[in-house]
Design a protein around this motif. Structure first.
Motif, PDB file in Angstrom:
ATOM      1  N   ASN A 375      80.452  48.155  55.977  1.00 52.95           N
ATOM      2  CA  ASN A 375      80.910  46.900  56.733  1.00 52.95           C
ATOM      3  C   ASN A 375      81.141  47.378  58.232  1.00 52.95           C
ATOM      4  N   SER A 379      79.272  45.916  61.348  1.00 54.25           N
ATOM      5  CA  SER A 379      79.979  44.987  62.565  1.00 54.25           C
ATOM      6  C   SER A 379      79.699  45.712  63.955  1.00 54.25           C
ATOM      7  N   LYS A 383      78.218  43.932  67.124  1.00 47.25           N
ATOM      8  CA  LYS A 383      78.604  43.726  68.369  1.00 47.25           C
ATOM      9  C   LYS A 383      78.041  44.277  69.370  1.00 47.25           C
TER      10      LYS A 383
END
Length: 392
Positions: A375, A379, A383
């Motif tokens: 995860n 992420s 970004k």
């Protein structure tokens, strides 16, 4: 899970009950003529008149807890400056400092230290024990965080040898075959290779079997780590069980002459079969399942990355020989013609310590770590700015 744990507990109770009948039952025959310490027995003396303990059914008795507590390097290499054993760790306050490292040719390091060099190592280790290691000192002053960080490795004591590998003679790991290199390039791990940056994780298959708390596999499960080095041996008629503290795996070795399983049956820890050659337990293991790395970053001196492949053609041959009341000389030959250009052999002592504190190996709480890595990786990539300045 509970049913499986209950089964394991019952099996261990049966083995322990059988063992209890056989502890320290000896015969008056076969008293040792005595063997002086030397290179052949890794400087471990067998006293004159010593009698090898036997079980109630007459097998050589190897029962007990035999932690791997030496912290030897897998390969022979020049020591690094910075602390006891050349690990780069700071010595505890008040402990003797290591002498200046003499010039060293990495290709011509003898298997054994000189008597004077070994004595210096022992004196230094005794000094560290007297002063107390960093974790003990931190605990005494109430610095529990530092104590935790300083106590994540098991205490070790020096041995006379310079590496676990005794063959090849230079103490190095064999080169990989072209097929071994191809397989290595396909392996995944959270442990980076030298110079490797930008690791990403998208699935459990991006992690090695140790990351996932499945197994360390063989041969590396029988080598020392920074912690959880306990090995307990149980015996019952026709079997020997090697119980490992790390990842709580039990190697059940049948010694009753039964044939090995067909090659279609493969296991990460292989399919072991044992027999006795005099007082030596010989364990031949085949039927290995591919997946775990054949080396592990937790073993001092191992290659980075946990990407040393094993094939289903790997074969290991172990020999456990008790030399006196407190010492087993352990040896393992590793053969894998698919992966390595030649076999290699490790050999080192195991010291009896029935007071060894055996800890439960929980690995990572709630099996969250792999999921959290994935995860977090996704992420971070989502970004990160793309080449045109937009988010991915």
């Amino acid at each position: 899970m509970n049913a499986m744990l209950s089964t394991i507990r019952v099996a261990k109770y049966i083995v322990l009950s059988a063992c209890a009948l056989g502890v320290f039952v000896v015969t008056l025959q076969a008293q040792s003529p005595g063997v002086a310490p030397g290179e052949a027995n890794h400087f471990i003396e067998t006293p004159k008149g010593w009698v090898h303990p036997k079980t109630a059914w007459g097998d050589p008795d190897l029962t007990g807890i035999w932690p791997i507590s030496h912290g030897l390097n897998l390969v022979r290499s020049c020591p690094r400056a910075g602390g006891p054993g050349g690990r780069g760790a700071p010595a505890p306050a008040g402990a003797p400092t290591a002498p200046a490292t003499p010039p060293c040719d990495p290709n011509h390091i003898p298997l054994f230290k000189t008597e004077a060099a070994y004595k210096a190592d022992v004196d230094r280790a005794l000094g560290v024990r007297k002063a107390g290691d960093n974790a003990t000192q931190a605990l005494a002053r109430g610095d529990f965080g530092a104590a935790l960080q300083g106590g994540v490795t098991d205490p070790t004591f020096p041995e006379r040898q310079n590496s676990m590998i005794v063959e090849p003679a230079d103490g190095k790991l064999p080169e990989l075959t072209p097929e071994g290199k191809r397989r290595s390039a396909l392996m995944k791990s959270s442990w980076a290779l030298a110079g490797e940056t930008g690791q990403t994780w998208d699935s459990p298959q991006d992690f090695d079997s140790w990351d996932r708390c499945i197994t360390r596999g063989m041969p590396t499960s029988m080598m020392p780590y920074r912690y959880n080095n306990g090995i307990e041996i149980f015996q019952a008629p026709g079997m020997v069980v090697l119980s490992l503290e790390m990842i709580h795996e039990d190697r059940i070795v049948y010694t009753d002459g039964r044939a090995a399983l067909k090659p279609v049956h493969k296991h990460y820890m292989g399919e072991p079969r044992g027999h006795w050659e005099g007082n030596t337990l010989v364990i031949t293991t085949t039927n290995y399942r591919e997946g775990p790395s054949g080396t592990n970053i937790g073993v001092f001196g191992s290659p980075a990355g946990n990407r040393f492949p094993v094939s289903d053609q790997m074969k290991t041959t172990e020999r456990l020989t008790r030399l006196n009341d407190s010492t087993i000389l352990y040896e393992m030959k590793i053969e894998d013609p698919i992966v390595m250009v030649q076999p290699y052999t490790v050999r080192y002592p195991l010291r009896l310590d029935n007071s060894y504190e055996w800890w439960e190996y929980n690995c990572h709480e709630g099996n969250r770590t792999i999921r959290d890595y994935i995860n977090s990786s996704r992420s971070e990539r989502a970004k990160a700015p793309s080449e045109n300045g937009q988010s991915r």
